[in-house]
Design an enzyme around this catalytic site. Structure first.
Site, PDB file in Angstrom:
ATOM      1  N   ASN A 270       0.809  -1.218   0.000  1.00 34.90           N
ATOM      2  CA  ASN A 270       0.000   0.000   0.000  1.00 34.90           C
ATOM      3  C   ASN A 270       0.843   1.270   0.000  1.00 34.90           C
ATOM      4  O   ASN A 270       0.365   2.339   0.371  1.00 34.90           O
ATOM      5  CB  ASN A 270      -0.977   0.002   1.183  1.00 34.90           C
TER       6      ASN A 270
ATOM      7  N   ARG B 171       3.523   7.412  11.542  1.00 26.33           N
ATOM      8  CA  ARG B 171       3.093   6.950  12.855  1.00 26.33           C
ATOM      9  C   ARG B 171       2.832   8.157  13.746  1.00 26.33           C
ATOM     10  O   ARG B 171       3.587   9.131  13.736  1.00 26.33           O
ATOM     11  CB  ARG B 171       4.148   6.028  13.502  1.00 26.33           C
TER      12      ARG B 171
ATOM     13  N   HIS C  34      -7.119   6.189  10.486  1.00 30.88           N
ATOM     14  CA  HIS C  34      -5.973   5.608   9.779  1.00 30.88           C
ATOM     15  C   HIS C  34      -6.463   4.851   8.541  1.00 30.88           C
ATOM     16  O   HIS C  34      -6.743   3.653   8.592  1.00 30.88           O
ATOM     17  CB  HIS C  34      -5.205   4.675  10.718  1.00 30.88           C
TER      18      HIS C  34
ATOM     19  N   GLN D 178      -4.359   4.081  18.830  1.00 31.05           N
ATOM     20  CA  GLN D 178      -5.362   3.876  17.794  1.00 31.05           C
ATOM     21  C   GLN D 178      -6.295   2.750  18.219  1.00 31.05           C
ATOM     22  O   GLN D 178      -5.799   1.674  18.546  1.00 31.05           O
ATOM     23  CB  GLN D 178      -4.694   3.547  16.454  1.00 31.05           C
TER      24      GLN D 178
END
Length: 401
Positions: free
Chosen positions: A147, A285, A333, A314
């Site tokens: 990705n 991050r 995210h 998260q």
């Protein structure tokens, strides 16, 4: 036979989709640089389906159960009473995602007596305590490059959104307004700005390539300097340190891994090095940035905008200041989990599992830890002697004995 524990994000609030906006996905043969796409023996899903949520199951159930394995899928990952905590005890394989990370802390790895493989469906394994994985001889693998372009596209979108003040302008239109002056009083052209990336690996370089046609001045800092031919092709300026690059840039994008050298590298002191009115985009991050320092910089005007899709922890709590700070372009995210990317990381997860169960070598580029030591991409990505310590403090790496 093995027990596979898979932690995925929740289904859509309206239920798992029965139809999709598009009928198919564009096909690519390989990634930039020549690496081939995942090559599992087969897949049991249609590319373009929602695979990263609980009901999607990464398309793995048929394959695993037909081979005698057990698959447990959950989104309940946090706290001592979570499904993840309960099922981890006898799991042989744990699959998680950067978008909805199941933190494999030293305590959890010690508890998981059967754990042999920690697999990231995506890129980035900093939710795993790598030293504990080394000590326990747990293989850590991820679907490298699956990705990277997805994230790079997201970075460019966020840069344009911040500089052009898109989100507040859209909000005026959505609410029925036509307040042009309010929209444009914080909007600029990207052309001729100085844009820099912290790290120029797969994602960082892809960002630079996509920004070049905007006629911007491109900068980068990285331990591994790019080939001279690439620097000339993109007219890049290399900086030996982040601190050297920050003062010359109007926009800084963070594309580096999280480890001791980079944790909270954006803080009150380093923000003083930035131009007043600079923009930061962070899709790497959340812990690269001091949460409160970023909010203060936006409130004071030191920063003109901050966008990203990574937080810590998260999912982010509802009162996280990044949700409400001025001129933010934050999202959950999502940059690396488009339906396009899901097809690739689901296929890569299947490929890694096939290799693992059949005793075949896992691709070197997929490996982070193997045989009690950093391996493959992991050996390249983390500073010598150091790496991230799961979700919390970093530890010195030492080879298991």
């Amino acid at each position: 036979m093995a027990k596979v524990l898979c932690v995925l994000y929740d289904d859509p609030v309206d239920g798992y989709p029965k139809t999709y906006a598009r009928d198919d996905l564009p096909k690519i043969d390989h990634y930039p640089g020549g690496q081939t796409l995942p090559t599992p023996k087969a897949i049991d899903f249609t590319p373009g389906q929602l695979l990263g949520s609980v009901s999607g199951e990464l398309g793995l159930r048929k394959y695993l159960e037909s081979n005698g394995h057990t698959l447990v899928v959950t989104s309940d990952k946090d706290g001592p009473d979570s499904v993840f905590e309960r099922e981890l005890v006898d799991a042989d394989v744990v699959i998680s995602q950067p978008f909805w990370p199941a933190y494999l802390t030293p305590e959890r790895i010690a508890k998981a007596k059967n754990l042999k493989l920690a697999l990231t469906a995506g890129i980035g394994s900093d939710h795993v305590d790598l030293q504990s994985a080394i000590d326990r001889n747990v293989t850590v693998a991820e679907v490298t490059y699956c990705n990277s372009i997805s994230v790079a596209e997201h970075v460019v979108m966020m840069i344009l959104s911040l500089v052009r003040n898109y989100l507040p302008s859209h909000e005026w239109a959505r609410k029925g307004g036509w307040n042009i002056a309010d929209c444009v009083s914080h909007a600029y052209d990207l052309e001729a700005m100085h844009v820099g990336t912290v790290a120029a690996g797969r994602i960082g370089l892809a960002v630079l390539r996509r920004l070049a046609p905007f006629d911007v001045h491109l900068h980068y800092t990285d331990r591994h300097r790019l080939p001279e031919s690439v620097e000339k092709e993109l007219n890049l300026t290399w900086h030996a340190t982040r601190e050297d690059m920050y003062p010359v840039c109007d926009v800084v994008t963070l594309n580096c891994p999280l480890h001791p050298e980079t944790e909270h590298m954006i803080n009150d002191e380093t923000l003083k090095l930035f131009k007043r009115g600079a923009y930061i985009v962070n899709t790497a991050r959340g812990k690269l940035c001091d949460r409160d320092a970023v909010a203060r910089a936006l409130e004071s005007g030191r920063l003109a905008g901050y966008a990203g899709d990574v937080w810590f922890p998260q999912p982010a709590p509802k009162d996280h200041p990044w949700r409400t700070m001025p001129y933010n372009g934050m999202t959950p995210h999502i940059s690396g989990t488009t339906l396009t990317a899901q097809a690739r990381y689901a296929a890569g997860t299947r490929e890694i599992l096939e290799c693992f169960f059949e005793g075949r070598p896992i691709r070197d580029e997929y490996l982070i830890v193997q045989g009690g030591a950093l391996a493959g991409t992991g050996a390249h990505s983390y500073s010598k002697g150091n790496a991230t310590g799961g979700s919390e403090e970093a530890a010195k790496f030492k080879k298991a004995v």
